[in-house]
Design an enzyme around this catalytic site. Sequence first.
Site, mmCIF file in Angstrom:
data_model
loop_
_atom_site.group_PDB
_atom_site.id
_atom_site.type_symbol
_atom_site.label_atom_id
_atom_site.label_comp_id
_atom_site.label_asym_id
_atom_site.label_seq_id
_atom_site.Cartn_x
_atom_site.Cartn_y
_atom_site.Cartn_z
ATOM 1 N N CYS A 48 0.825 -1.209 0.000
ATOM 2 C CA CYS A 48 0.000 0.000 0.000
ATOM 3 C C CYS A 48 0.862 1.264 0.000
ATOM 4 O O CYS A 48 1.349 1.692 1.054
ATOM 5 C CB CYS A 48 -0.925 -0.022 1.222
ATOM 6 N N CYS A 56 -0.433 4.149 2.073
ATOM 7 C CA CYS A 56 -0.223 4.016 3.519
ATOM 8 C C CYS A 56 1.233 4.299 3.899
ATOM 9 O O CYS A 56 1.499 4.966 4.886
ATOM 10 C CB CYS A 56 -0.516 2.599 4.001
ATOM 11 N N ASP A 57 2.159 3.769 3.135
ATOM 12 C CA ASP A 57 3.557 3.743 3.574
ATOM 13 C C ASP A 57 4.504 4.636 2.772
ATOM 14 O O ASP A 57 5.681 4.748 3.122
ATOM 15 C CB ASP A 57 4.080 2.292 3.518
#
Length: 306
Positions: A132, A135-136
């Site tokens: 992701c 997300c990261d």
Amino acid sequence: MENVIILGTGISGLTAAIYTARANLSPLVISGSEDGGQLTLTTEVENFPGFPEGIMGPKLVQECKKQAERFGARFKIDLATKFTAGSKSHILELESGETIQTKTLIVSTGASARWLGIPSEQKYKGRGVSTCATCDGALYKNKEVIVIGGGDSAMEESQFLSKFARKVTVVHRKDSFRASKIMQDRFFKNEKCSVVWNSEVAEIVGDKFVKGVKLKNTITGKITELKCDGVFLAIGHVPNTAIFKGILNMNENGYLLTDRFMKTNIAGVFAAGDVQDIRYRQAITAAGTGCQAAMEVEKYLAEKEN
Ligand code: NDP
């Protein structure tokens, strides 16, 4: 007989649990095999409204669970293995051997990221390997990352990562992308992005964190090494719908088809979250459809009683 069973404890299922519990329906929530859903695989969630400083994905899920329990939702760690649709109620068989009958069902079993299936990706999961970018990605400021895949997700994730990373290299097993032309055009125009064609990641290497990958050329078989700090998998998602095949309508990739009221083709069976969402796949939209499904369950049960 249960009023409502919710399958899945991702944010869509938990939101459905909060709403159906507050409606006094005493929902039974079955965890499934990835308790907490995709948010438990992420670090900080920065785009969920109401948390200006961000919130850790696992914490957001825990808080939602507490909120649902406060209103009387019941949780069970188990996995649904068989679904039988009826005209007045439905039957679920669980891995534990239990069989449960329910008036309504909310399927919020989510979609799981597809993994390569090599041992080193599990070793470095959360230590440089991610599924992701949203997300990261911010963790890779001025670093070098690779993205695996050749579809729209790989293009989109590369664009996103290029906002942070110094260099983004897409590794694709073929010599052309399947991504849409517009997404490819953006990718090729981006100076930070480049591609290694005809290559598969054979192994991810590093110490405590990822330091690089071993690439295998799909034509010559030659192995080369490529240094990187992060590996992002964008090789598609697999919706968790196996037990509904042949019963609930789905698209060619197995995503459940719902109408705008989150109804499936079977009366009393609703779906919410990523299991029916091929477009947005965000925590907030999953929560939104969980709420919609819960309100439709309430309406459906009230109409049946009258
Ligand atoms: P796709 O299934 O479209 O693409 C997956 C990619 O991963 C393919 O290039 C495939 O290779 C590759 N792949 C699959 N398995 C492996 C493997 N084991 N090893 C190496 N490579 C592998 O998935 P996406 O997530 O990209 O897209 C899913 C859907 O969502 C699509 O319909 C897409 O259009 C849509 N989408 C739309 C977006 C937008 O419009 N903004 C953004 C993101 C997704 P190969 O090509 O060789 O099969």
